[in-house]
Write a protein that holds these residues in place. Structure first.
Motif, PDB file in Angstrom:
ATOM      1  N   VAL A 175      18.624   5.322 -35.937  1.00 52.39           N
ATOM      2  CA  VAL A 175      17.882   5.001 -34.720  1.00 52.39           C
ATOM      3  C   VAL A 175      16.720   5.971 -34.578  1.00 52.39           C
ATOM      4  O   VAL A 175      16.840   7.158 -34.903  1.00 52.39           O
ATOM      5  N   THR A 176      15.573   5.449 -34.128  1.00 53.14           N
ATOM      6  CA  THR A 176      14.420   6.299 -33.847  1.00 53.14           C
ATOM      7  C   THR A 176      14.681   7.056 -32.561  1.00 53.14           C
ATOM      8  O   THR A 176      15.072   6.473 -31.550  1.00 53.14           O
ATOM      9  N   THR A 177      14.479   8.361 -32.591  1.00 55.33           N
ATOM     10  CA  THR A 177      14.886   9.191 -31.459  1.00 55.33           C
ATOM     11  C   THR A 177      13.729   9.720 -30.615  1.00 55.33           C
ATOM     12  O   THR A 177      13.967  10.398 -29.610  1.00 55.33           O
ATOM     13  N   ASN A 178      12.509   9.424 -30.999  1.00 57.67           N
ATOM     14  CA  ASN A 178      11.394   9.947 -30.199  1.00 57.67           C
ATOM     15  C   ASN A 178      10.146   9.097 -30.372  1.00 57.67           C
ATOM     16  O   ASN A 178       9.989   8.360 -31.356  1.00 57.67           O
ATOM     17  N   VAL A 179       9.273   9.204 -29.390  1.00 61.78           N
ATOM     18  CA  VAL A 179       7.913   8.682 -29.491  1.00 61.78           C
ATOM     19  C   VAL A 179       6.997   9.875 -29.261  1.00 61.78           C
ATOM     20  O   VAL A 179       7.070  10.501 -28.189  1.00 61.78           O
ATOM     21  N   PRO A 180       6.171  10.245 -30.230  1.00 62.29           N
ATOM     22  CA  PRO A 180       5.304  11.420 -30.069  1.00 62.29           C
ATOM     23  C   PRO A 180       4.409  11.289 -28.839  1.00 62.29           C
ATOM     24  O   PRO A 180       3.978  10.187 -28.463  1.00 62.29           O
ATOM     25  N   GLY A 181       4.119  12.435 -28.222  1.00 59.20           N
ATOM     26  CA  GLY A 181       3.343  12.438 -26.986  1.00 59.20           C
ATOM     27  C   GLY A 181       1.953  11.852 -27.123  1.00 59.20           C
ATOM     28  O   GLY A 181       1.430  11.242 -26.175  1.00 59.20           O
TER      29      GLY A 181
END
Length: 298
Positions: A175-181
């Motif tokens: 699972v993708t755990t982040n979206v960069p700011g």
């Protein structure tokens, strides 16, 4: 006439005593543990099956712990972005209000000041942390991702990177755990910080307010689209955790089928072995005419 004792009787009796004692010990161990397998020799095939079962349970436990940790962190991120969305919607409403031509310059400056406050609020949200790490800096989690920079068109500087992280939560499933700011707040298709800074400048100068409002609305739409990734990942985590919880129950049931003891049967076996052991002792004592054998062997 004298009675002659067969010298081969004693080894047989001792072997029988040893076997009965082993049965007593085995039953005693099963009663204590509630399991039929307490050492590999009890059931080699069952022991091998247990090793595989325990490995599968351990892996499932690890996956579920990963999911729990991720859910906590991603819920914090999702909640923060929800607050950002509310702040952005408030800024849109204020920006529309600023387009009223009947406003005085003092009114417009007050509105610009309100938007600057929202800008500070968004900056704080963009620097949200969880467990001592920043959530919106890509993989650069120890450095504050956003700093205020009035000289930049966006009004901020991004100190993170564009890297996306993923974690394995089941066999063959990540699972993708982040979206960069920078994808959330500085997206090239809709730069929230940049558009908000532009709107503040337009209101302060009373020039291009309508265009700035349109640009900010587009940026808000891009932000809302980008933040949906957290909701999608959280749904995936919940679905996978439910699957793993069911798998865990099945593995525990399988473990019980392999090694769980039938306690009623074990009690019976214990009693039978104990009776056999004492009977052999008594028989040996009578055959050898040694009244104290029972006390000696005990």
């Amino acid at each position: 006439m004298s009675l002659r004792v067969n010298p081969n009787v004693l080894p047989d009796l001792l072997a029988g005593l040893d076997q009965a004692r082993q049965q007593i010990n085995q039953a005693d161990a099963q009663l204590a543990s509630g399991r039929t397998i307490n050492q590999p020799s009890d059931n080699p095939a069952g022991t091998a099956a247990l090793v595989l079962n325990h490995a599968a349970q351990s892996q499932t436990d690890t996956f579920r712990q990963n999911i729990s940790d991720l859910q906590s962190k991603m819920q914090i991120a999702d909640s923060a972005l929800s607050s950002a969305e509310s702040a952005i919607q408030q800024a849109i409403s204020i920006g529309v209000e600023a387009g009223n031509s009947n406003l005085s310059n003092q009114d417009r400056q007050a509105i610009a000041q309100q938007l600057s406050g929202i800008q500070q609020q968004l900056l704080g949200i963009a620097n949200t942390t969880s467990g001592g790490t920043y959530l919106f800096g890509g993989t650069l989690v120890t450095a504050q991702p956003f700093t205020l920079n009035p000289s930049d068109p966006s009004g901020v500087t991004y100190n993170g990177n564009s890297a996306v992280m993923s974690v394995e939560i089941a066999n063959g499933q990540s699972v993708t755990t982040n979206v960069p700011g920078n994808q959330l707040f500085l997206n090239s298709a809709g730069n929230v910080f940049g558009a908000l800074n532009q709107l503040i400048t337009a209101i302060q100068s009373n020039s291009g307010i309508a265009t700035a409002n349109t640009t900010f609305g587009q940026a808000a739409s891009e932000f809302n689209t980008a933040r949906l990734a957290y909701g999608t990942s959280l749904n995936q985590l919940q679905s996978t955790d439910s699957f793993l919880a069911n798998d865990q129950v099945q593995l525990q049931t399988q473990e019980g089928n392999i090694s769980a003891a039938d306690l009623a049967k074990v009690v019976t076996n214990f009693s039978q072995a104990d009776v056999a052991y004492n009977s052999l002792l008594q028989a040996e004592s009578k055959i050898l005419n040694l009244p104290n054998l029972l006390n000696y062997l005990q």
